[in-house]
Write a protein that holds these residues in place. Structure first.
Motif, PDB file in Angstrom:
ATOM      1  N   ALA A  46      30.536  34.081  39.445  1.00 24.46           N
ATOM      2  CA  ALA A  46      31.588  35.070  39.225  1.00 24.46           C
ATOM      3  C   ALA A  46      32.903  34.533  39.787  1.00 24.46           C
ATOM      4  O   ALA A  46      32.911  33.681  40.676  1.00 24.46           O
ATOM      5  CB  ALA A  46      31.227  36.391  39.895  1.00 24.46           C
ATOM      6  N   ARG A  48      37.071  35.642  40.955  1.00 24.13           N
ATOM      7  CA  ARG A  48      38.131  36.611  41.208  1.00 24.13           C
ATOM      8  C   ARG A  48      39.456  35.861  41.272  1.00 24.13           C
ATOM      9  O   ARG A  48      39.581  34.865  41.990  1.00 24.13           O
ATOM     10  CB  ARG A  48      37.904  37.352  42.539  1.00 24.13           C
ATOM     11  N   ALA A  96      38.585  40.193  37.440  1.00 20.48           N
ATOM     12  CA  ALA A  96      37.181  39.968  37.779  1.00 20.48           C
ATOM     13  C   ALA A  96      36.455  39.401  36.566  1.00 20.48           C
ATOM     14  O   ALA A  96      36.434  40.015  35.504  1.00 20.48           O
ATOM     15  CB  ALA A  96      36.529  41.276  38.226  1.00 20.48           C
ATOM     16  N   GLU A  98      32.731  38.336  35.874  1.00 23.58           N
ATOM     17  CA  GLU A  98      31.430  38.443  36.520  1.00 23.58           C
ATOM     18  C   GLU A  98      30.473  37.314  36.152  1.00 23.58           C
ATOM     19  O   GLU A  98      29.566  36.990  36.904  1.00 23.58           O
ATOM     20  CB  GLU A  98      30.791  39.801  36.192  1.00 23.58           C
ATOM     21  N   ASP A  99      30.658  36.719  34.980  1.00 20.79           N
ATOM     22  CA  ASP A  99      29.828  35.595  34.536  1.00 20.79           C
ATOM     23  C   ASP A  99      30.759  34.642  33.804  1.00 20.79           C
ATOM     24  O   ASP A  99      30.778  34.585  32.583  1.00 20.79           O
ATOM     25  CB  ASP A  99      28.701  36.098  33.624  1.00 20.79           C
TER      26      ASP A  99
END
Length: 267
Positions: A46, A48, A96, A98-99
């Protein structure tokens, strides 16, 4: 690996305020993955990206697919035409992902047969980047499903190793058992646009050399030497090894390592 000027170190020890991460316009995420490990672990990464500015940040991610290391210890995958993805992050916002490998670069994540690689992050204003790679199918000791993993801050150019420089990784372990002890994967990322040649040396706690060899990385190539202790023939369980990486030509090169518990695959 993070290099800190002595003056910065003194400030930190004195308790002065210091940023844990300084936003930048160009930085590299050393390693991301959407892959299955040797013990059946489902590794996912992930990302950010935080924009601390009062204006929008226009960000481009370049995915540098990982290459296998061949019999001559060369990673020959050329990422000169690597896939990119663009995003706009509003003032004060955090993006964000996530994958990031499986979603953002779906269908392009395994250019050289491995669903893993580094990511270059370019932005028109400074942003802060943090990655997390975790085991998505982990379970607790009582069988409760969950995750465990580790976070890697992005590296800027001053944290990479230039030609003629040596970088150190000082917490490396190895075990001959696949079910106990620890193994360490050495992570290498050529951030330069020419071929890089680097010497990797594995040393024991007493300073003796367990082994050394040269690696060759094609331009912008990402690679991992799995179980670096075993690759150098370390046959005993050791937890006080260290790696020294010297860039002989090309580069700069970013380095890092993942320390994996063989029994439960925590990293």
């Amino acid at each position: 690996m993070r290099r800190l000027p002595l003056a910065g170190l003194v400030l930190l020890l004195a308790g002065a305020t210091a940023s844990a991460d300084t936003p930048a316009t160009t930085q590299w995420v050393l390693a991301t993955a959407r892959a299955t490990g040797r013990g059946g672990e489902e590794f996912v990464s992930a990302l950010r990206i935080a924009n601390p500015n009062g204006q929008a940040a226009h960000v481009v991610l370049t995915y540098l697919a990982q290459s296998p290391i061949d019999g001559s210890f060369a990673a020959t995958g050329d990422n000169g035409s690597a896939p990119t993805a663009a995003a706009t992050i509003g003032p004060g916002e955090t993006l964000a992902l996530e994958d990031v490998v499986g979603d953002t670069f779906a269908g392009r994540e395994a250019a050289f047969g491995i669903s893993a690689g580094g990511i270059r992050v370019d932005s028109d204003v400074p942003v802060s980047v943090l990655s997390r790679t975790f085991v998505a199918n982990a379970r607790s000791a009582s069988g409760v499903p969950g995750t465990f993993g580790f976070a890697i801050p992005a590296q800027v150019e001053s944290q990479t190793i230039a030609r003629g420089e040596t970088g150190w990784l000082t917490y490396v372990a190895s075990s001959p058992s696949s079910s106990s002890g620890f193994r360490t994967n050495l992570i290498l990322l050529n951030t330069g646009t020419s071929t890089a040649v680097l010497t990797v040396a594995l040393l024991r706690g007493d300073g003796s050399v367990a082994g050394a060899r040269d690696y060759t990385l094609e331009r912008l190539s990402a690679a991992q030497q799995g179980d670096v202790g075993a690759s150098f023939g370390v046959g005993s369980s050791e937890t006080n090894l260290r790696v020294a990486v010297t860039v002989k030509s090309g580069g700069p090169v970013a380095i890092g390592a993942s320390l994996i518990d063989n029994a439960i695959s925590s990293i």
